[in-house]
Motif scaffolding. Structure first.
Motif, PDB file in Angstrom:
ATOM      1  N   GLN A 128     -51.300 -83.795 -45.054  1.00 18.84           N
ATOM      2  CA  GLN A 128     -51.015 -84.446 -46.345  1.00 18.84           C
ATOM      3  C   GLN A 128     -50.407 -85.836 -46.143  1.00 18.84           C
ATOM      4  O   GLN A 128     -50.754 -86.775 -46.864  1.00 18.84           O
ATOM      5  CB  GLN A 128     -50.061 -83.595 -47.174  1.00 18.84           C
ATOM      6  N   LEU A 129     -49.505 -85.958 -45.170  1.00 17.86           N
ATOM      7  CA  LEU A 129     -48.887 -87.270 -44.884  1.00 17.86           C
ATOM      8  C   LEU A 129     -49.944 -88.323 -44.570  1.00 17.86           C
ATOM      9  O   LEU A 129     -49.819 -89.480 -44.914  1.00 17.86           O
ATOM     10  CB  LEU A 129     -47.996 -87.173 -43.640  1.00 17.86           C
ATOM     11  N   LEU A 130     -50.976 -87.851 -43.883  1.00 19.00           N
ATOM     12  CA  LEU A 130     -52.005 -88.754 -43.383  1.00 19.00           C
ATOM     13  C   LEU A 130     -53.129 -88.980 -44.391  1.00 19.00           C
ATOM     14  O   LEU A 130     -53.933 -89.896 -44.233  1.00 19.00           O
ATOM     15  CB  LEU A 130     -52.596 -88.112 -42.126  1.00 19.00           C
ATOM     16  N   GLY A 131     -53.191 -88.116 -45.406  1.00 16.71           N
ATOM     17  CA  GLY A 131     -54.318 -88.163 -46.336  1.00 16.71           C
ATOM     18  C   GLY A 131     -55.558 -87.570 -45.681  1.00 16.71           C
ATOM     19  O   GLY A 131     -56.681 -88.027 -45.930  1.00 16.71           O
ATOM     20  N   TYR A 132     -55.372 -86.553 -44.828  1.00 18.52           N
ATOM     21  CA  TYR A 132     -56.493 -85.963 -44.098  1.00 18.52           C
ATOM     22  C   TYR A 132     -57.059 -84.778 -44.869  1.00 18.52           C
ATOM     23  O   TYR A 132     -56.380 -84.204 -45.730  1.00 18.52           O
ATOM     24  CB  TYR A 132     -55.996 -85.502 -42.718  1.00 18.52           C
ATOM     25  N   ASP A 133     -58.283 -84.423 -44.562  1.00 17.27           N
ATOM     26  CA  ASP A 133     -59.015 -83.342 -45.231  1.00 17.27           C
ATOM     27  C   ASP A 133     -58.167 -82.066 -45.330  1.00 17.27           C
ATOM     28  O   ASP A 133     -57.697 -81.544 -44.308  1.00 17.27           O
ATOM     29  CB  ASP A 133     -60.275 -83.060 -44.404  1.00 17.27           C
ATOM     30  N   LYS A 134     -58.029 -81.536 -46.542  1.00 14.73           N
ATOM     31  CA  LYS A 134     -57.138 -80.370 -46.689  1.00 14.73           C
ATOM     32  C   LYS A 134     -57.744 -79.110 -46.063  1.00 14.73           C
ATOM     33  O   LYS A 134     -57.033 -78.145 -45.783  1.00 14.73           O
ATOM     34  CB  LYS A 134     -56.740 -80.153 -48.141  1.00 14.73           C
ATOM     35  N   ASN A 135     -59.027 -79.125 -45.811  1.00  9.69           N
ATOM     36  CA  ASN A 135     -59.645 -77.968 -45.140  1.00  9.69           C
ATOM     37  C   ASN A 135     -59.596 -78.082 -43.612  1.00  9.69           C
ATOM     38  O   ASN A 135     -60.093 -77.203 -42.905  1.00  9.69           O
ATOM     39  CB  ASN A 135     -61.110 -77.818 -45.574  1.00  9.69           C
ATOM     40  N   GLY A 136     -59.041 -79.183 -43.127  1.00 10.07           N
ATOM     41  CA  GLY A 136     -58.958 -79.375 -41.676  1.00 10.07           C
ATOM     42  C   GLY A 136     -57.956 -78.409 -41.050  1.00 10.07           C
ATOM     43  O   GLY A 136     -57.190 -77.737 -41.745  1.00 10.07           O
ATOM     44  N   GLY A 137     -57.982 -78.351 -39.734  1.00  9.77           N
ATOM     45  CA  GLY A 137     -57.032 -77.509 -39.006  1.00  9.77           C
ATOM     46  C   GLY A 137     -56.382 -78.336 -37.913  1.00  9.77           C
ATOM     47  O   GLY A 137     -56.642 -79.538 -37.793  1.00  9.77           O
ATOM     48  N   GLY A 138     -55.549 -77.662 -37.125  1.00  3.85           N
ATOM     49  CA  GLY A 138     -54.923 -78.400 -36.033  1.00  3.85           C
ATOM     50  C   GLY A 138     -53.852 -77.572 -35.369  1.00  3.85           C
ATOM     51  O   GLY A 138     -53.583 -76.440 -35.778  1.00  3.85           O
ATOM     52  N   LEU A 139     -53.239 -78.152 -34.356  1.00  2.91           N
ATOM     53  CA  LEU A 139     -52.177 -77.456 -33.634  1.00  2.91           C
ATOM     54  C   LEU A 139     -51.320 -78.453 -32.879  1.00  2.91           C
ATOM     55  O   LEU A 139     -51.742 -79.595 -32.661  1.00  2.91           O
ATOM     56  CB  LEU A 139     -52.747 -76.398 -32.694  1.00  2.91           C
ATOM     57  N   PHE A 140     -50.139 -78.007 -32.513  1.00  2.00           N
ATOM     58  CA  PHE A 140     -49.269 -78.848 -31.691  1.00  2.00           C
ATOM     59  C   PHE A 140     -49.634 -78.660 -30.214  1.00  2.00           C
ATOM     60  O   PHE A 140     -49.989 -77.554 -29.788  1.00  2.00           O
ATOM     61  CB  PHE A 140     -47.795 -78.495 -31.918  1.00  2.00           C
TER      62      PHE A 140
END
Ligand SMILES: Cc1ncc(COP(=O)(O)O)c(C=O)c1O
Length: 497
Positions: A128-140
């Protein structure tokens, strides 16, 4: 000390350690940024015998206070401008302690139910901070280098899953190519090497006067490779280069990626969190086009190392690159939501609970105050640029885009000679300035009041700083120039070199 201390003992250690930590933070601004020491001195101060018998906690804490702290570079100092260094922050340090006490291992949901949900939540906030696709995923992950490796591995997997993943990249019988500006961080080249794509197949594209990738040359190079029978797979855009902080035109890079059907990866390890700031937010337009993004909360989110982050627009594409079957990792008897496993989306299996410190910082401090702190860092870099531009003895070597500043000191004698100098003498003067500024950098670092690192800007040696500390003030930027002038006076004239 016992392996399993009593609660009272553990509390006493914790109180003593927190007391030492608070004293350390209190003393920061009066410390030298860099210690005057040698490897031999440090080795001598550390007891090097294999410790067979125990010692008590106070002895360990004394060594931390008197040797480790004293002989470290103070990354949280307000005038630590070297590299891309975060100061860390108090609440995240506490989170690190709690993380180690819980010792969750975030391989999969079943291994750490609440921690995994917290990681998914914080990743969602970062999107959300980045304005990235809300269906995206990710990890640390451990840092920006690992995030870049994961992004490029996903790119390779998305383009060539069957051949390159099962049989190895040689099975394709053609060169795969990756593109990015010549200012791109070397972790991209390293990733290309590790993934078997080859260092030479990372195509370094020229930059414009603001150190941003040249879109015309990018397109031409891709066309050339296609014509030669090679296989372009990915274009890397920079959202904050390590040398000057340049943000590539993300929208235009995205257009090229789409035109040639390439994976777009954005390296936002340094600059990404500046997307919170109104004064530069528009530069990040187009980041939502990226198939993957590398970020570093341990840089401009002020999180202590280590904490990198990779985002994927289509998590299934990442899964195709990373998922493997093994009986010892098979998830049995879980519904889809609880069958989730981070090992399917990145290179690592055991993973530390990094999300706790990110969650505590985001939720405890809030995005408003964090954005203001990043904006203040940018204002400091702009102030330095203004001071340098208005001065007689310094000159900027690259424009300030975010919070990185590249400049050099021009001693009085050379400055007076410059206007009348012919081309050959100018080249000589540039070489003298390179040598002088190199000596000045080393002397500044040894002086201890301020710390800069270096960069090569159009072949010229540059003093380089990066403001990434919420403690840094406009006044610190003035002190930096005062320190440089003072130290320059101690190292002799430029022409002696
Ligand atoms: C633009 C950029 N990308 C990647 C990295 C690598 O990040 P890390 O040191 O977290 O591996 C850096 C580090 O400074 C960077 O500035």
């Amino acid at each position: 000390m016992k392996l399993d201390p009593s609660p009272e003992e553990f509390r006493r250690w914790g109180e003593a350690a927190l007391d030492a930590a608070a004293h350390y933070l209190e003393s920061l601004a009066t410390r030298r940024v860099y210690p005057k020491t040698t490897a031999a001195e440090i080795r001598e101060k550390l007891d090097r015998h294999l410790p067979v018998e125990p010692v008590d906690f106070d002895q360990l804490l004394d060594a931390f206070r008197n040797v480790i702290v004293e002989l470290s570079r103070q990354n949280a100092h307000p005038r630590m401008f070297g590299y891309v260094q975060s100061p860390g922050t108090g609440v995240a340090a506490i989170a690190d302690l709690l993380t180690s006490v819980l010792n969750a291992n975030l391989t999969a949901w079943r291994s750490a139910p609440a921690p995994v949900e917290l990681e998914r939540l914080t990743i969602d906030w970062i999107k959300q901070l980045l304005g990235y696709d809300k269906n995206g995923g990710g990890l640390f992950v451990s840092g920006g280098s690992m995030a870049n490796l994961a992004g490029l591995a996903a790119a390779r997997g998305a383009k060539f899953a069957p051949e390159s993943l099962n049989e190895g990249v040689h099975s394709i019988g053609k060169k795969m190519c990756i593109y990015g500006s010549r200012e791109t961080h070397h972790s991209i080249e390293k990733a290309a090497t590790l993934l078997g794509i080859g260092r030479d197949n990372f195509r370094k594209i020229d930059v414009d006067k603001d150190y941003k990738i040249r879109i015309d040359q990018l397109s031409a190079r891709i066309e050339g490779d296609v014509a030669a029978g090679h296989i372009p797979i990915c274009v890397v855009a920079n959202a904050g280069t390590v040398m000057t902080g340049a943000v590539d035109p993300l929208q235009s890079v995205g257009d090229v990626a789409r035109r040639f059907n390439l994976w777009m990866h954005v390296d936002a390890a340094y600059g990404g969190f500046a997307a919170m700031c109104p004064s530069v937010r528009s530069m990040f337009a187009g980041i939502d086009l990226a198939d993957s993004v590398a970020l570093d909360p341990h840089k401009w989110l002020y999180i202590p190392a280590d904490c990198g982050c990779v985002l994927y627009r289509d998590p299934a594409a990442a899964r195709a690159a990373f998922a493997l079957d093994a009986e010892y990792t098979r998830v049995i008897g879980q519904a889809a939501d609880e069958a989730f496993a981070f090992w399917d989306y990145g290179p690592e299996l055991s993973r530390r609970f990094r999300a706790l410190k990110v969650w505590m910082v985001l939720k405890g401090i809030g995005v408003k105050a964090l954005g203001e702190a990043v904006e203040k860092n940018i204002a400091c870099a702009r102030h330095l640029q203004q001071l340098v531009t208005n001065s007689d003895d310094f000159e900027m070597l690259a424009p300030v885009e975010l919070s990185i500043f590249c400049f050099r000191y021009v001693p009085d004698d050379l400055r007076r000679e410059l206007p009348g100098a012919g081309e050959q003498r100018r080249r000589q003067i540039d070489e003298e300035l390179d040598a002088f500024n190199e000596r000045l950098l080393v002397a500044l670092q040894l002086d201890g009041s301020s710390y800069l690192s270096n960069a090569l800007i159009n072949g010229r040696f540059s003093l380089r700083g990066c403001v990434m500390n919420y403690r840094t003030s406009l006044r610190d930027m003035e002190i930096l120039l005062e320190d440089l002038r003072r130290v320059a006076g101690t190292i002799g004239p430029a022409q002696e070199e």
